[in-house]
Design an enzyme around this catalytic site. Structure first.
Site, PDB file in Angstrom:
ATOM      1  N   LEU A   1     -47.244 -26.101  16.330  1.00  0.00           N
ATOM      2  CA  LEU A   1     -47.137 -27.443  16.908  1.00  0.00           C
ATOM      3  C   LEU A   1     -47.580 -27.455  18.369  1.00  0.00           C
ATOM      4  O   LEU A   1     -47.783 -28.517  18.950  1.00  0.00           O
ATOM      5  CB  LEU A   1     -45.689 -27.947  16.815  1.00  0.00           C
ATOM      6  CG  LEU A   1     -45.131 -28.111  15.405  1.00  0.00           C
ATOM      7  CD1 LEU A   1     -43.668 -28.546  15.459  1.00  0.00           C
ATOM      8  CD2 LEU A   1     -45.954 -29.122  14.607  1.00  0.00           C
ATOM      9  N   GLY A   2     -47.697 -26.281  18.996  1.00  0.00           N
ATOM     10  CA  GLY A   2     -48.165 -26.217  20.380  1.00  0.00           C
ATOM     11  C   GLY A   2     -47.116 -26.616  21.401  1.00  0.00           C
ATOM     12  O   GLY A   2     -47.422 -27.325  22.368  1.00  0.00           O
TER      13      GLY A   2
ATOM     14  N   THR B   1     -35.900 -12.484  -3.891  1.00  0.00           N
ATOM     15  CA  THR B   1     -36.265 -11.634  -2.754  1.00  0.00           C
ATOM     16  C   THR B   1     -35.112 -10.907  -2.107  1.00  0.00           C
ATOM     17  O   THR B   1     -35.296  -9.834  -1.543  1.00  0.00           O
ATOM     18  CB  THR B   1     -37.008 -12.460  -1.680  1.00  0.00           C
ATOM     19  OG1 THR B   1     -37.574 -11.592  -0.716  1.00  0.00           O
ATOM     20  CG2 THR B   1     -36.071 -13.448  -0.993  1.00  0.00           C
ATOM     21  N   ALA B   2     -33.897 -11.432  -2.158  1.00  0.00           N
ATOM     22  CA  ALA B   2     -32.811 -10.780  -1.430  1.00  0.00           C
ATOM     23  C   ALA B   2     -31.465 -11.211  -1.993  1.00  0.00           C
ATOM     24  O   ALA B   2     -31.340 -12.277  -2.604  1.00  0.00           O
ATOM     25  CB  ALA B   2     -32.875 -11.126   0.059  1.00  0.00           C
TER      26      ALA B   2
ATOM     27  N   HIS C   1     -42.054  -6.505   0.687  1.00  0.00           N
ATOM     28  CA  HIS C   1     -41.256  -5.294   0.918  1.00  0.00           C
ATOM     29  C   HIS C   1     -41.214  -4.380  -0.305  1.00  0.00           C
ATOM     30  O   HIS C   1     -40.853  -3.218  -0.189  1.00  0.00           O
ATOM     31  CB  HIS C   1     -39.834  -5.656   1.381  1.00  0.00           C
ATOM     32  CG  HIS C   1     -38.915  -6.148   0.302  1.00  0.00           C
ATOM     33  ND1 HIS C   1     -38.653  -7.494   0.077  1.00  0.00           N
ATOM     34  CD2 HIS C   1     -38.171  -5.483  -0.618  1.00  0.00           C
ATOM     35  CE1 HIS C   1     -37.798  -7.622  -0.912  1.00  0.00           C
ATOM     36  NE2 HIS C   1     -37.495  -6.414  -1.360  1.00  0.00           N
TER      37      HIS C   1
ATOM     38  N   ASP D   1     -42.724 -12.540   3.192  1.00  0.00           N
ATOM     39  CA  ASP D   1     -42.367 -11.527   2.191  1.00  0.00           C
ATOM     40  C   ASP D   1     -43.029 -11.792   0.837  1.00  0.00           C
ATOM     41  O   ASP D   1     -42.451 -11.519  -0.219  1.00  0.00           O
ATOM     42  CB  ASP D   1     -40.846 -11.436   2.020  1.00  0.00           C
ATOM     43  CG  ASP D   1     -40.412 -10.097   1.421  1.00  0.00           C
ATOM     44  OD1 ASP D   1     -41.200  -9.135   1.492  1.00  0.00           O
ATOM     45  OD2 ASP D   1     -39.299 -10.015   0.869  1.00  0.00           O
TER      46      ASP D   1
ATOM     47  N   SER E   1     -36.023  -7.655  -6.772  1.00  0.00           N
ATOM     48  CA  SER E   1     -36.951  -8.192  -5.780  1.00  0.00           C
ATOM     49  C   SER E   1     -38.341  -8.351  -6.379  1.00  0.00           C
ATOM     50  O   SER E   1     -38.891  -7.420  -6.965  1.00  0.00           O
ATOM     51  CB  SER E   1     -37.020  -7.265  -4.564  1.00  0.00           C
ATOM     52  OG  SER E   1     -35.811  -7.251  -3.868  1.00  0.00           O
TER      53      SER E   1
END
Length: 476
Positions: free
Chosen positions: A288-289, A246-247, A126, A156, A230
Site C-alpha cells: 500500500l506504500g 498447515t499447522a 515447510h 507456506d 501438513s
C-alpha cells in the site's frame, strides 16, 4: 464346553458388543416361549438401519472415495553435513577413513493433487524446505519422483509436479464462502502411519496473530491435524478443496497430540500463490506504500476517536499507492475491504496477501470523521541494491525480512548478498545480517529503509543483529 465357561463367554460378548448383544444373550437364555422375540432382534445385530425417519443414513464414504486418491504422502531427504572438528585433519581421515561426513535426514508430510492433467501437487513450503530429494506416494501405492516448481515461504505454500498418468485431482472451492460451523474433513498422512481421515467444523475464518507463521489468513478447524498432516487436504462435504492443512496449536508442542486447534491455508490464497509460482516461479507481493503504528488511548483522544482501535498512518511514501489514493499521516485505518483492522500487524498481514493490481477499499477516520478511500495495490519491492541508497552500502543487497521472523516481532531488513571486496564488505556487513535501525531514519521494512536515504546522512551507522548478538556498525 462347561456351563461356567458358556456363562463367562456370554459376559465377554455382552461387554464387547454393548446393549444389542447383551439383549440377544439375555433373550437367548430365556424360556422357549420367548424365541419369537429373539428372531425379531437377531437381524439387527452388527448393522445400522438403512434409514432413520425415512431419511438415508448420512455417510462420508462416497465423497471420500473421490477425494482420497488425490491426497498423497510426501517423503523428503536432505543431506546434512556433520560438524566434526577433526574432519579436516589429514591424520584423522587417514586413521578413520570410514567416519561419515554427512547424514541423510528424512521427513514426511502430505500433498494434494489439484491438476491431474499437468500433475501439479500443492503442499506446504515447510514440508519440502531444504530437501535434496522429494518423492510422492499415491493412494494406489505408486511412488513417483517430484519436480520442484516453486514455493513461497511467507504463505507456506509450495508447488510440485509429478508425472501425469492416471491421476485424480480435487477441485478448488471458493474458500471465501466458508462460514463458521460448516463441516469439513481433513485428509493426510499423520505421523507417517498412512492415509487418515478426520472430520470437524470450521471454528473460525480469517484467523491471524499466530507467532512465526508468516502472512496469516487461516481457516481454524477442530478436525484433527497432527504432524504429517501438513500439506494435506481440508475439504467440504462436496469433496472440494477449501484449504491446505498447515499447522496445529498445542502449548505442550506438536508431538503432544491434537487438541482441536488446527489451521489451514484458504484455497483462494493457495490458488493465487500457485498461479504465480507456475507462471513465473516467484510471488509478487502487494504493497500500500505506507507505514503505520498502533493506536494508543492518548493518540485516540488526540485524533478525536472514541475507540482506540486501528492502524495510525505515520508515513506515506511519495508517488506510491497510498499517496495516489490521498491518504495522509494521522489517518486511522479501521477496516480494509470490510475486514476489521485492529492495528499495524493486522494491516501488514492484510497488505501482504493482496494481489498486485487489486483495489482495496479502506475505511479510515480523519479528524474523527469516517471516510472511505480506494487504493490500487502495487508490487512490493523484494530486494534493493545498496549502491542506489548510499555509496557506503555499495556491494550489499537488502531484502525484506522473512515473514515468519517479522511475525515473531522483528522489524528491519536483511542483507541478502555481499560482493566480495566491495565497500559494504570492507565496512563489515555480512550476508544474513538483520539491520534493525539506522542513522538515516526510522524504518520497519524495505520501503521505509529506502525512504530514509532521501537525504544522505553525514554519518551512516547501522544497528545490526548477527546470530544472537546485536551491535553498532559504522559505515565509512
Amino acid at each position: 464346553m462347561s456351563t461356567p465357561t458358556k456363562t463367562l463367554l456370554a459376559l465377554i460378548l455382552a461387554a464387547a458388543f454393548g446393549g444389542f448383544a447383551a439383549t440377544a444373550i439375555r433373550d437367548g437364555l430365556a424360556p422357549a416361549q420367548a424365541s419369537p422375540a429373539v428372531a425379531a432382534v437377531a437381524p439387527t445385530l452388527g448393522q445400522l438401519p438403512a434409514a432413520v425417519a425415512g431419511q438415508p443414513l448420512p455417510s462420508l464414504a462416497p465423497m471420500l472415495a473421490r477425494v482420497t486418491p488425490a491426497v498423497v504422502s510426501v517423503q523428503t531427504k536432505s543431506r546434512v553435513r556433520i560438524q566434526n572438528p577433526f574432519a579436516n585433519d589429514p591424520m584423522f581421515r587417514r586413521m578413520f577413513p570410514n567416519v561419515p561426513r554427512e547424514r541423510i535426514e528424512q521427513s514426511l508430510g502430505s500433498g494434494v493433487i489439484v491438476d491431474a492433467e499437468r500433475g501439479l501437487v500443492l503442499t506446504n513450503h515447510h514440508v519440502i524446505e531444504g530437501a535434496d530429494e522429494v518423492t510422492v506416494t499415491l493412494s494406489d501405492g505408486r511412488t513417483l519422483n517430484a519436480e520442484f516448481v516453486g514455493s513461497d515461504p511467507d504463505t507456506d505454500v509450495a508447488v510440485m509436479k509429478i508425472p501425469a498418468q492416471d491421476l485424480h485431482e480435487i477441485p478448488l472451492a471458493d474458500s471465501g464462502a466458508l462460514r463458521v460451523g460448516d463441516f469439513v474433513v481433513a485428509v493426510g498422512n499423520p505421523f507417517g502411519i498412512g492415509q487418515t481421515v478426520t472430520s470437524g467444523i470450521v471454528s473460525a475464518v480469517g484467523r491471524s496473530g499466530l507467532r512465526g507463521l508468516g502472512y496469516q489468513n487461516f481457516i481454524q478447524t477442530d478436525a484433527s491435524i497432527n504432524p504429517g498432516n501438513s500439506g494435506g487436504a481440508l475439504v467440504n462435504l462436496d469433496g472440494q478443496l477449501v484449504g491446505i492443512n498447515t499447522a496445529s496449536f498445542n502449548p505442550r508442542g506438536s508431538m503432544a497430540g491434537n487438541i482441536g486447534l488446527g489451521f489451514a491455508i484458504p484455497a483462494n490464497l493457495a490458488r493465487n500463490v500457485m498461479t504465480q509460482l507456475v507462471a513465473t516461479g516467484e510471488v509478487r507481493r502487494g504493497s500500500l506504500g505506507l507505514e503505520s503504528q498502533a493506536l494508543t488511548a492518548r493518540l485516540a483522544e488526540a485524533l478525536k476517536l472514541d475507540d482506540a482501535r486501528g492502524a495510525v498512518v505515520n508515513r506515506v511514501y511519495d508517488g506510491l499507492a497510498a499517496d495516489d489514493a490521498g491518504l495522509q499521516p494521522g489517518d486511522v485505518i479501521v477496516a480494509a475491504n470490510g475486514e476489521r483492522i485492529d492495528g499495524p500487524d493486522a494491516l501488514h498481514n492484510f497488505e501482504g496477501l493482496q494481489p498486485v493490481g487489486s483495489q482495496v477499499v479502506l475505511d479510515i477516520r480523519r479528524d474523527g470523521a469516517p471516510m472511505q478511500l480506494t487504493v490500487v495495490v502495487r508490487e512490493q519491492p523484494r530486494v534493493f541494491p545498496g549502491a542506489q541508497l548510499d555509496p557506503r552500502l555499495t556491494g550489499a543487497t537488502f531484502a525484506e525480512l522473512p515473514e515468519g521472523l517479522r511475525q515473531s516481532g522483528v522489524s528491519g531488513v536483511v542483507v541478502e548478498s555481499i560482493a566480495r571486496g566491495s565497500r559494504a564488505d570492507s565496512n563489515g556487513l555480512r550476508v544474513g545480517d538483520v539491520v534493525v535501525a539506522a542513522s538515516a531514519g526510522e524504518f520497519d521494512d524495505l520501503a521505509g529503509f529506502r525512504a530514509g536515504f532521501t537525504q544522505a546522512p553525514a554519518q551512516l551507522v547501522l544497528r545490526i543483529v548477527r546470530g544472537n548478538r546485536q551491535g553498532i556498525l559504522p559505515m565509512q
